[in-house]
Design a protein around this motif. Structure first.
Motif, PDB file in Angstrom:
ATOM      1  N   ARG A  89       0.835  -1.208   0.000  1.00  0.00           N
ATOM      2  CA  ARG A  89       0.000   0.000   0.000  1.00  0.00           C
ATOM      3  C   ARG A  89       0.866   1.253   0.000  1.00  0.00           C
ATOM      4  O   ARG A  89       1.970   1.267   0.559  1.00  0.00           O
ATOM      5  N   ASP A 123      -8.364   3.472   4.099  1.00  0.00           N
ATOM      6  CA  ASP A 123      -8.982   3.775   2.797  1.00  0.00           C
ATOM      7  C   ASP A 123      -8.218   4.829   1.999  1.00  0.00           C
ATOM      8  O   ASP A 123      -8.369   4.916   0.788  1.00  0.00           O
ATOM      9  N   ALA A 124      -7.426   5.678   2.715  1.00  0.00           N
ATOM     10  CA  ALA A 124      -6.726   6.755   1.989  1.00  0.00           C
ATOM     11  C   ALA A 124      -5.212   6.639   2.098  1.00  0.00           C
ATOM     12  O   ALA A 124      -4.485   7.367   1.418  1.00  0.00           O
ATOM     13  N   VAL A 138      -3.349   7.506   4.677  1.00  0.00           N
ATOM     14  CA  VAL A 138      -2.768   8.650   5.386  1.00  0.00           C
ATOM     15  C   VAL A 138      -2.723   8.299   6.878  1.00  0.00           C
ATOM     16  O   VAL A 138      -3.767   8.044   7.488  1.00  0.00           O
ATOM     17  N   GLU A 178      -1.043  16.200  -1.205  1.00  0.00           N
ATOM     18  CA  GLU A 178      -1.621  14.922  -1.626  1.00  0.00           C
ATOM     19  C   GLU A 178      -2.392  14.278  -0.467  1.00  0.00           C
ATOM     20  O   GLU A 178      -3.461  13.696  -0.662  1.00  0.00           O
ATOM     21  N   ALA A 179      -1.843  14.413   0.752  1.00  0.00           N
ATOM     22  CA  ALA A 179      -2.524  13.841   1.920  1.00  0.00           C
ATOM     23  C   ALA A 179      -3.926  14.425   2.050  1.00  0.00           C
ATOM     24  O   ALA A 179      -4.902  13.688   2.235  1.00  0.00           O
ATOM     25  N   GLU A 188      -5.738  15.841  -0.292  1.00  0.00           N
ATOM     26  CA  GLU A 188      -6.584  15.387  -1.410  1.00  0.00           C
ATOM     27  C   GLU A 188      -7.125  13.980  -1.130  1.00  0.00           C
ATOM     28  O   GLU A 188      -8.299  13.698  -1.346  1.00  0.00           O
ATOM     29  N   ARG A 189      -6.249  13.122  -0.614  1.00  0.00           N
ATOM     30  CA  ARG A 189      -6.696  11.753  -0.290  1.00  0.00           C
ATOM     31  C   ARG A 189      -7.774  11.782   0.801  1.00  0.00           C
ATOM     32  O   ARG A 189      -8.752  11.040   0.749  1.00  0.00           O
ATOM     33  N   LYS A 220     -11.152  12.783  -0.431  1.00  0.00           N
ATOM     34  CA  LYS A 220     -11.832  11.715  -1.190  1.00  0.00           C
ATOM     35  C   LYS A 220     -12.578  10.748  -0.276  1.00  0.00           C
ATOM     36  O   LYS A 220     -13.615  10.219  -0.652  1.00  0.00           O
TER      37      LYS A 220
END
Ligand SMILES: Cc1ncc(COP(=O)(O)O)c(C=O)c1O
Length: 395
Positions: A31, A344-345, A347, A376-377, A379-380, A383
């Protein structure tokens, strides 16, 4: 088999390290993980520090050495603390330790009798209550509440002082909140310490990582010289986490006890790392101010972006490199939010309760990562935030 010592059942680990272990396991399974759980600068020591380390090894500085620390380092620390914190200390007051945490542990071991009460910030560094309990002491938390702008409340502290109170721990800038205690709060804490004859353990490991001028050490207040132990180290300010290098600045009457504990445990700190640390303190490459400038930019971007996540609320920290995010508006528990973010992300962050009961509605993110990684963290996280937006919509 006979049981372990009972102190082992009252001490606890650190949330950051257990989240890190889980995140590493997910990484091992393939992952992609963004690590915002550990309090570790993503910098390395400056070139002159590495050169000084090589030079010291080549010169054979790899022997047993002075228990309290090599004189060159203790002297340089006195100069450094005068330059950066306006403190007037003698090299004789310094005891070098293999990490700030060991400095803290041994200072507490030197002072705590079973039954002694130790006042400490909640939320705060998990070692404070754990070490207290391990030594048979009684941890007494005082809150860093959002309504007090994450500052200690001296009135609350005063109400919690008893004849068994012996130590008061301060941590400014603080982990996990990033709050820097105000002059007024520190003055009032110092007055309480003098009035009730308390020792103050001032954990100043983030003193250089501060986004406003003029750091005030607890040692500068009236009556504090004979009762303050500064606990500090090289992990954060000089990006030297793995070097395991810390120190205590203690009143003269306490130094022999710390030396006695050093003799009975680590003997002395690695000689060549101490010589390299002298170079770090001189900071000829201006590595620390440059790192802090970079952290300041990340702080601005990351806090702004986190506040875009539904249900997240975060004020910019005044020091350290943590975003302390109130998640109560999500309607979900911090543990659940952290689970969703990690599973799920990808992070990794830490549920606030890992830092004490007052942290239960918060999540701690470290922003010691590049601006691109932090972006990016978020943005994840955005989502997967639909997982708690449902709860938000129903409220
Ligand atoms: C407040 C506080 N004190 C002490 C330490 C321990 O520092 P070191 O890595 O030098 O042992 C940390 C590390 O995270 C910390 O946050």
């Amino acid at each position: 088999m006979r049981p372990l010592a009972s102190r082992m059942s009252v001490m606890s680990g650190e949330g950051a390290l257990s989240v890190f272990a889980h995140a590493r396991e997910l990484e091992r399974q393939g992952r992609s993980i963004i690590h915002l759980e550990l309090g570790e600068p993503d910098f390395h020591p400056a070139e002159p520090v590495i050169d000084a380390l090589h030079k010291a090894v080549k010169e054979g500085k790899d022997r047993y050495c002075r228990v309290a620390g090599v004189p060159a380092l203790c002297e340089e620390l006195a100069t450094y603390l005068r330059r950066t914190r306006n403190l007037n200390i003698s090299p004789e007051n310094v005891v070098i330790a293999p990490g700030c945490k060991i400095a803290l542990f041994l200072a507490m071991m030197a002072l705590i009798e079973p039954g002694d009460e130790v006042l400490f910030p909640d939320p705060g560094f998990p070692g404070y209550p754990s070490i207290t309990l391990g030594l048979g002491g009684v941890p007494v938390p005082f809150q860093l509440a959002e309504r007090n702008r994450l500052q200690p409340d001296p009135d609350e502290i005063a109400a919690k002082i008893t004849p068994r109170s012996k130590i008061l721990i301060t941590n400014s800038p603080g982990n996990p909140t990033g709050s820097v205690y105000t002059d007024d709060v520190q003055r009032r804490i110092a007055e309480l310490a003098v009035k009730h004859d308390l020792y103050v353990l001032s954990d100043e490991i983030y003193a250089r990582i501060i986004y406003r001028p003029n750091y005030l050490s607890m040692l500068t207040y009236p009556g504090m010289e004979e009762r303050t132990l500064i606990i500090d180290g090289f992990s954060k300010s000089f990006a030297m986490t793995g070097w395991r290098l810390g120190y205590t600045v203690a009143p003269a009457h306490i130094v022999p006890a710390l030396v006695m504990l050093a003799i009975n445990s680590y003997t002395c700190v690695t000689e060549f790392t101490q010589y390299a640390a002298v170079e770090a303190l001189r900071d000829r490459a201006q590595a620390t101010p440059r790192m802090v400038k970079e952290f300041a930019q990340r702080r601005e971007q990351f806090v702004r972006d986190l506040n875009r996540v539904p249900g997240f609320r975060c004020a910019p920290p005044e020091g350290a490199f943590y975003a302390w995010v109130n998640i109560s508006d999500t309607g979900s528990r911090a543990e659940e939010i952290c689970r969703i973010m990690l599973d799920d992300a990808g992070v990794a962050a830490i549920p606030g309760a890992a830092f004490g009961a007052s942290g239960k509605d918060f999540v701690r993110f470290s922003f010691a990562s590049s601006t691109a990684t932090l972006q990016e963290a978020v943005e994840r996280i955005l989502k997967v935030s639909s997982a708690w937006q449902g709860t938000l919509a129903r409220r």
